[in-house]
Write an enzyme that holds these catalytic residues in place. Sequence first.
Site, PDB file in Angstrom:
ATOM      1  N   TYR A  98     -11.927  53.463  56.661  1.00 36.09           N
ATOM      2  CA  TYR A  98     -12.990  54.440  56.888  1.00 36.09           C
ATOM      3  C   TYR A  98     -14.331  53.810  57.260  1.00 36.09           C
ATOM      4  O   TYR A  98     -15.053  54.344  58.116  1.00 36.09           O
ATOM      5  CB  TYR A  98     -13.127  55.371  55.684  1.00 36.09           C
ATOM      6  CG  TYR A  98     -12.119  56.503  55.721  1.00 36.09           C
ATOM      7  CD1 TYR A  98     -12.422  57.711  56.339  1.00 36.09           C
ATOM      8  CD2 TYR A  98     -10.852  56.352  55.156  1.00 36.09           C
ATOM      9  CE1 TYR A  98     -11.498  58.739  56.389  1.00 36.09           C
ATOM     10  CE2 TYR A  98      -9.921  57.374  55.200  1.00 36.09           C
ATOM     11  CZ  TYR A  98     -10.253  58.568  55.825  1.00 36.09           C
ATOM     12  OH  TYR A  98      -9.333  59.582  55.883  1.00 36.09           O
ATOM     13  N   GLU A 140      -6.041  61.915  50.292  1.00 38.37           N
ATOM     14  CA  GLU A 140      -4.993  60.979  50.687  1.00 38.37           C
ATOM     15  C   GLU A 140      -4.508  60.149  49.500  1.00 38.37           C
ATOM     16  O   GLU A 140      -3.308  59.854  49.392  1.00 38.37           O
ATOM     17  CB  GLU A 140      -5.502  60.094  51.826  1.00 38.37           C
ATOM     18  CG  GLU A 140      -5.650  60.880  53.127  1.00 38.37           C
ATOM     19  CD  GLU A 140      -6.684  60.308  54.084  1.00 38.37           C
ATOM     20  OE1 GLU A 140      -7.004  59.096  53.963  1.00 38.37           O
ATOM     21  OE2 GLU A 140      -7.181  61.063  54.936  1.00 38.37           O
TER      22      GLU A 140
END
Length: 404
Positions: A98, A140
């Site tokens: 990310y 997730e």
Amino acid sequence: MLSESSAAVVAATLPAVQAHGEAITGRFYQRMFDAHPELLDIFNRGNQATGQQKAALAAAVAAYAEHLTGGSSGMPWGPILDRIAHKHASLGITAAQYPIVGRHLLAAVGEVLGDAVTPEVAAAWDEVYWLLACELIAREARLYTVAGVAEDGAVWRDWRVAEKARETADVVSFTLVPADGAPVSTFTPGQYVSVAVDLDGDRGQQIRQYSLSGRPGVDHWQITVKRVRGTAGAPDGMVSTHLHEQVSVGDTLRLSPPFGEVSAIGEGEPLLLVSAGIGVTPAMAALEHLAATEPERPVVLVHADRAGATHARRDELPGLQERLPNLSVRLWYEDAADGELAGLKADVAGGLVDPDLIPLSPGAQVHLCGPVPFMATVRGGLLRRGVPTERIAYEVFGPGMLRG
């Protein structure tokens, strides 16, 4: 929640970001892949080539910012975040990736908008990105825990092709068993697996998602793959062509655990399954599951296809009707010559399903799967007929969501 100061800045700059959204996301992907070419092994190169991926990302980021600032994007954020999280989990995306995405996305904003991106503006949009990222990382992580996947995102497991069956000229089904002989995990009809293949030359690894099209709870999985043939100058599908031409019985494929937030079976109410083309695959999994677990349940299958000859797994429907006495099948084909095949009558209507003609039981749970325009038409018609939004689930192949 977005800070008050950032919310004001984002609201003021949102029109500019929306107007240049695809330019920003196009530059983002170029920057990121130049710096991290290994990420090309994760992203769908076909969607990159057509522009679908950058368009979907631009729309999602702008709509999320509008949501944070109190606007009305018309997008339901819970389902959208769940869809993205399930797709990311099926690819093995990790929290460590990310920061890479964030760095290149914010740099792309600055490159496209230029001097308009002051330090204050950059900080506000960085806050938007990390609010979105943290929501996805948390979702997730939960999915990985449930699937028994390690935190490093090591989702891949080797599966052996036990059977390869041709369904139509452009569709094959693969029966798969664990290469190590380990137990087969179950799944919910409507879920999918990612399949990773190594392509020839410099094309590297590519990953695609395919619905599990067989019955849950047995000693194998099944996927049904349509060969994507390029039209209007677009290339043929890389992965589907590879699976059709290069993969045979005895070969090994790398698969993820099952993911996907949409159930095709609902919770016991009358069920309406509406599909088009290869979108029939989750419907077939649902019918096989119900035949084994709830054979008396009222079910309607409505399917649209070009012709009976292109309708994958059509020959299984008569047997399913015997096992599901309350199953009603309605078929729409473009080719009127296919009026009746295998004992099934086709309702030919130019290939278009008329939502007003779909049999609809009170309280029915609906599952849609097919091309987005097809699903939008059917969903709109069912909403006009009084079906509540929360009773209509749908599965989109590829990037994007239904709107409204």
